[in-house]
Design an enzyme around this catalytic site. Structure first.
Site, short mmCIF file in Angstrom:
data_model
loop_
_atom_site.label_atom_id
_atom_site.label_comp_id
_atom_site.label_asym_id
_atom_site.label_seq_id
_atom_site.Cartn_x
_atom_site.Cartn_y
_atom_site.Cartn_z
CG HIS A 71 -9.44 5.52 0.51
ND1 HIS A 71 -9.85 4.54 -0.39
CD2 HIS A 71 -8.11 5.33 0.70
CE1 HIS A 71 -8.82 3.79 -0.70
NE2 HIS A 71 -7.74 4.24 -0.07
CD1 TRP A 72 -6.52 6.09 -2.55
CD2 TRP A 72 -5.45 6.89 -4.34
NE1 TRP A 72 -5.53 5.20 -2.88
CE2 TRP A 72 -4.86 5.67 -3.96
CE3 TRP A 72 -4.96 7.58 -5.44
CZ2 TRP A 72 -3.79 5.13 -4.66
CZ3 TRP A 72 -3.89 7.05 -6.14
CH2 TRP A 72 -3.31 5.84 -5.75
CE1 TYR A 87 -4.63 7.34 0.33
CE2 TYR A 87 -3.76 7.57 2.55
CZ TYR A 87 -4.23 6.77 1.53
OH TYR A 87 -4.29 5.42 1.69
NE ARG A 140 -0.02 4.26 -3.60
CZ ARG A 140 -0.26 3.77 -4.81
NH1 ARG A 140 0.54 4.10 -5.80
NH2 ARG A 140 -1.28 2.97 -5.03
CG HIS A 184 -5.67 -3.49 0.64
ND1 HIS A 184 -4.90 -3.15 -0.46
CD2 HIS A 184 -5.32 -2.61 1.63
CE1 HIS A 184 -4.12 -2.12 -0.15
NE2 HIS A 184 -4.35 -1.79 1.11
CG ASP A 239 -2.04 0.97 1.21
OD1 ASP A 239 -3.01 0.80 0.46
OD2 ASP A 239 -1.92 1.95 1.97
NE ARG A 240 -0.60 6.47 0.56
CZ ARG A 240 -1.05 7.12 -0.52
NH1 ARG A 240 -1.87 6.52 -1.37
NH2 ARG A 240 -0.67 8.36 -0.76
#
Length: 291
Positions: free
Chosen positions: A149-150, A205, A108, A266, A104-105
């Site tokens: 949610h993004w 975000y 990134r 997820h 997930d984050r």
């Protein structure tokens, strides 16, 4: 949950990074997703440490790592800034070149680290993500509804912070809670109930929709590619595969790409730890031994 792991708070040039490390062998950094902490790896990290030196860290803004003041361009919460933290933290542990696995984050941060610090990253595994640029430029109604949610979290302060703070459990556990061990869930709740952490996660975000997007776009058009081998694995029940040819997208960013879907949602490392561990071990054994 992390028996035989050592806890450290590492002071980098920009943040204090909370982490645990254990095991021996080639180094592997594990990075968590939103709104979790390094604890999300509790079902994978101890077994991975049988063969590797495993480091599990809280990203800046999350868990017990620093929540630095933001800026108008959101750079303090960019994945570039998070990547700098992690490279420095690993160097503090004496680990200059390592594999990185990010969910997930954390994924990134991990691929940004591979782009910005190619000499440090021997292999990259990303869990349930595509590059930020690809998500935003390919957005359609299906993606916007599924990833709403993004767009909510990226709204200006204090709109999302105010609404989330009214009932953090409802927001953060909207996908359910049964996949989490009670001890892990209690840790997540301890952290995401802190208003300072809620703000920092929103900044993550906001950075994604601004500076992260711009950095990805610049790399894409400059032809910069990820030099190390890349593994992409994803949850078949989460929907990523319904919208994208996951491996084809990642091959636009790297030459050596492999991976597959896993029968879970997820939260791969907690919903399907055995399958996730097997996939990681197979990839790491081949890539770390040949580089």
């Amino acid at each position: 949950m992390f028996e035989h792991f050592t806890h450290r708070l590492v002071e980098t040039s920009e943040a204090n990074i909370n982490l645990r490390y254990g095991g021996s062998g080639p180094p592997v950094l594990l990075l968590h997703g939103h709104p979790q902490t390094h604890v999300m790896w509790h079902r994978v990290a101890p077994r991975l440490a049988d063969e590797y030196t495993v480091v599990c860290a809280d990203l800046r803004g999350y868990g017990d790592s620093s929540k630095p003041p933001t800026a108008s361009d959101h750079e303090p919460y960019s994945k570039r800034a998070m990547a700098r933290d992690m490279v420095e933290a690993m160097q503090d542990l004496g680990l200059d070149r390592f594999a990185v696995v990010g969910h997930d984050r954390g994924g990134r941060c991990a691929y940004r680290m591979a782009l910005d610090h190619p000499d440090c990253i021997a292999a990259l595994s990303v869990l349930d993500i595509l590059p930020t640029y690809e998500h935003f430029t390919r957005t359609d109604m299906a993606f916007a509804m599924g990833y709403w949610h993004w767009f909510f979290l990226a709204q200006p302060h204090p709109i999302p912070e105010t609404l989330i703070s009214a009932d953090p459990d409802t927001f953060y556990l909207r996908r359910g809670r049964t996949m989490f061990e009670p001890q892990a869930l209690a840790e997540y709740k301890r952290c995401y109930s802190n208003p300072i952490t809620i703000n920092a996660m929103c900044e993550d975000y906001r950075a994604g929709a601004t500076i992260d997007m711009k950095l990805d776009e610049a790399d894409k058009f400059a032809g910069r590619r990820i030099a190390c081998p890349v593994q992409a694995i994803w949850g078949l029940k989460n929907g990523l595969e319904r919208w994208y040819d996951v491996l084809a997208v990642w091959r636009e960013w790297a030459d050596h790409v492999e991976g597959h879907g896993i029968d879970c949602g997820h939260y791969l490392a907690e919903e399907a730890p055995d399958e996730t561990l097997a996939a990681l071990k197979s990839f790491l054994q081949r890539t770390l031994k040949t580089r």
